[in-house]
Design a protein around this motif. Structure first.
Motif, mmCIF file in Angstrom:
data_model
loop_
_atom_site.group_PDB
_atom_site.id
_atom_site.type_symbol
_atom_site.label_atom_id
_atom_site.label_comp_id
_atom_site.label_asym_id
_atom_site.label_seq_id
_atom_site.Cartn_x
_atom_site.Cartn_y
_atom_site.Cartn_z
ATOM 1 N N PHE A 124 -23.087 -13.440 -32.875
ATOM 2 C CA PHE A 124 -22.827 -14.894 -32.917
ATOM 3 C C PHE A 124 -23.245 -15.456 -34.278
ATOM 4 O O PHE A 124 -22.636 -16.385 -34.806
ATOM 5 C CB PHE A 124 -23.637 -15.645 -31.839
ATOM 6 N N LEU A 125 -24.347 -14.899 -34.837
ATOM 7 C CA LEU A 125 -24.896 -15.441 -36.085
ATOM 8 C C LEU A 125 -24.265 -14.797 -37.324
ATOM 9 O O LEU A 125 -24.691 -15.067 -38.449
ATOM 10 C CB LEU A 125 -26.423 -15.248 -36.124
ATOM 11 N N GLY A 126 -23.280 -13.925 -37.120
ATOM 12 C CA GLY A 126 -22.583 -13.324 -38.269
ATOM 13 C C GLY A 126 -23.268 -12.073 -38.788
ATOM 14 O O GLY A 126 -22.963 -11.616 -39.891
ATOM 15 N N GLY A 127 -24.185 -11.472 -38.014
ATOM 16 C CA GLY A 127 -24.883 -10.262 -38.455
ATOM 17 C C GLY A 127 -24.074 -8.997 -38.206
ATOM 18 O O GLY A 127 -22.954 -9.043 -37.671
ATOM 19 N N THR A 128 -24.653 -7.866 -38.604
ATOM 20 C CA THR A 128 -23.940 -6.597 -38.484
ATOM 21 C C THR A 128 -24.684 -5.593 -37.593
ATOM 22 O O THR A 128 -24.260 -4.452 -37.475
ATOM 23 C CB THR A 128 -23.756 -5.948 -39.880
ATOM 24 N N ARG A 163 -15.175 -12.448 -26.067
ATOM 25 C CA ARG A 163 -14.811 -13.027 -24.766
ATOM 26 C C ARG A 163 -15.603 -14.313 -24.532
ATOM 27 O O ARG A 163 -15.070 -15.315 -24.067
ATOM 28 C CB ARG A 163 -15.093 -12.038 -23.632
ATOM 29 N N ALA A 164 -16.887 -14.293 -24.921
ATOM 30 C CA ALA A 164 -17.729 -15.479 -24.716
ATOM 31 C C ALA A 164 -17.212 -16.644 -25.572
ATOM 32 O O ALA A 164 -17.160 -17.791 -25.116
ATOM 33 C CB ALA A 164 -19.181 -15.154 -25.072
ATOM 34 N N VAL A 165 -16.779 -16.344 -26.797
ATOM 35 C CA VAL A 165 -16.267 -17.406 -27.676
ATOM 36 C C VAL A 165 -14.962 -17.978 -27.114
ATOM 37 O O VAL A 165 -14.721 -19.183 -27.176
ATOM 38 C CB VAL A 165 -16.074 -16.872 -29.126
ATOM 39 N N GLN A 166 -14.148 -17.085 -26.533
ATOM 40 C CA GLN A 166 -12.893 -17.576 -25.920
ATOM 41 C C GLN A 166 -13.213 -18.525 -24.773
ATOM 42 O O GLN A 166 -12.582 -19.559 -24.604
ATOM 43 C CB GLN A 166 -12.085 -16.400 -25.376
ATOM 44 N N THR A 167 -14.220 -18.161 -23.988
ATOM 45 C CA THR A 167 -14.588 -18.987 -22.834
ATOM 46 C C THR A 167 -15.221 -20.293 -23.303
ATOM 47 O O THR A 167 -14.972 -21.356 -22.757
ATOM 48 C CB THR A 167 -15.632 -18.244 -21.961
ATOM 49 N N PHE A 168 -16.040 -20.170 -24.345
ATOM 50 C CA PHE A 168 -16.858 -21.323 -24.744
ATOM 51 C C PHE A 168 -16.987 -21.329 -26.281
ATOM 52 O O PHE A 168 -17.942 -20.787 -26.849
ATOM 53 C CB PHE A 168 -18.235 -21.182 -24.067
ATOM 54 N N MET A 198 -17.911 -23.180 -28.601
ATOM 55 C CA MET A 198 -19.054 -23.722 -29.341
ATOM 56 C C MET A 198 -20.251 -22.766 -29.420
ATOM 57 O O MET A 198 -21.262 -23.063 -30.038
ATOM 58 C CB MET A 198 -19.547 -25.003 -28.648
ATOM 59 N N ILE A 199 -20.132 -21.611 -28.786
ATOM 60 C CA ILE A 199 -21.339 -20.800 -28.592
ATOM 61 C C ILE A 199 -21.974 -20.343 -29.912
ATOM 62 O O ILE A 199 -23.192 -20.292 -30.044
ATOM 63 C CB ILE A 199 -21.054 -19.619 -27.625
ATOM 64 N N LYS A 200 -21.133 -20.074 -30.928
ATOM 65 C CA LYS A 200 -21.704 -19.631 -32.220
ATOM 66 C C LYS A 200 -22.456 -20.781 -32.886
ATOM 67 O O LYS A 200 -23.523 -20.584 -33.472
ATOM 68 C CB LYS A 200 -20.588 -19.152 -33.147
ATOM 69 N N THR A 201 -21.877 -21.967 -32.811
ATOM 70 C CA THR A 201 -22.525 -23.150 -33.416
ATOM 71 C C THR A 201 -23.861 -23.412 -32.735
ATOM 72 O O THR A 201 -24.862 -23.746 -33.388
ATOM 73 C CB THR A 201 -21.612 -24.384 -33.233
#
Ligand SMILES: C[S@@+](CC[C@H](N)C(=O)[O-])C[C@H]1O[C@@H](n2cnc3c(N)ncnc32)[C@H](O)[C@@H]1O
Length: 282
Positions: free
Chosen positions: A27-31, A43-48, A50-53
């Motif tokens: 979510f935070l752009g790490g590797t 899948r979580a981002v598709q559902t919601f 805003m989750i990364k923000t």
């Protein structure tokens, strides 16, 4: 889905199921994440969406609360559920205020621990920084091991941090008793910082997607538990709450010049679904 063993992965890492530390890193752009974590994250981002923000605003909160504690004389920290290191780790934030600050990190995810070790080998100081692999649900194991590192002085106030981690621990697992135990171990003048997710007071229009995230996390090795504001406030029983008390994450002492994570959240802080507080042990 079973993954092909990864020779680069630390021993004992569970690659059969996505894991909170590695999903959060994604979510935070790490590797420090694997395909199974990224697929879960997508899948979580598709559902919601805003989750990364929301994850980023959690890190900003961590920064503000550590700066607050450091400016109020705290120079040693126990960061429980510290995660994979990313921008603005506790020892770095604390050191920016007090160059002598000390920190012990604890996580039960081998990848988070391995990455913390690498970072501390690069920039840490052996007698001021340490990382432990352990389960924070067991203060009887964590506390003596944290002291054994020699980094923390149990006679002086400590900044106890549980940022974005209490929601992985259910009530039936004794989350409140566990926090009370840690608070009984740290001396008077110590601070406790925690943040949490809630559905309490969140706009109803968003309720469905948050419930779906809840369901999705049940497939991971780290299911999540929402708590009401009152249940969260209970973690701070017996402490003096630092102003402004239990608030939405973006409302806790916002700092001049800090990035505004999203217009949606700036317009309505409840949209983050994240609450937080800092308390001081009298
Ligand atoms: C969402 S991340 C938060 C990371 C960091 N505290 C932050 O605020 O950015 C939650 C972290 O808690 C860790 N965690 C969850 N349950 C834990 C447990 N029982 N013991 C130790 N760490 C745990 C996870 O491995 C993960 O690294």
């Amino acid at each position: 889905m079973t993954q092909v063993p990864d020779p680069e992965a630390p021993e004992s890492i569970d690659l059969d199921r996505p894991n909170a530390a590695r999903i959060y890193d994604w979510f935070l752009g790490g590797t420090a994440n694997w395909a199974i974590d990224r697929e879960f994250g997508e899948r979580a981002v598709q559902t919601f969406p805003m989750i990364k923000t929301i994850a980023k605003s959690g890190r900003e909160l961590l920064g503000r609360t550590v700066r607050y504690m450091a400016r109020n004389g705290i120079d040693q920290y126990l960061d429980l559920g510290s995660g994979v290191p990313t921008a603005g780790n506790v020892h770095q934030i604390a050191t920016s205020v007090n160059p002598d600050a000390r920190c012990v990190y604890v996580d039960n995810e081998p990848v988070a621990v391995a990455h913390s070790q690498i970072l501390l080998e690069r920039e840490g100081v052996a007698d001021r920084h340490a990382v432990l692999h352990g389960d924070l649900r067991n203060p009887g194991d964590i506390w003596p091991r944290a002291l054994d590192t020699g980094v923390l002085d149990p006679k002086r106030p400590i900044g106890l941090i549980m940022s974005g981690v209490l929601y992985f621990i259910g009530r039936e697992e004794g989350a409140h008793e566990m926090v009370r135990k840690y608070l009984s171990l740290v001396p008077s003048g110590s601070f406790f910082m925690a943040s949490h997710i809630t559905l309490d007071g969140v706009p109803e229009s968003d309720g469905d997607s948050r419930e779906s995230i809840h369901e999705q996390y049940k497939q991971s090795s780290t299911p999540i538990h929402f708590r009401s504001r009152a249940e969260f406030a209970e973690f701070f029983d017996g402490l003096e709450l630092v102003d402004p008390g239990v608030v939405w994450v973006s409302e806790w002492r916002p700092e001049e010049g800090e990035s505004r994570n999203s217009d949606r959240m700036a317009a309505d802080p409840s949209f983050s679904g994240g609450i937080c507080a800092v308390g001081r042990k009298p």
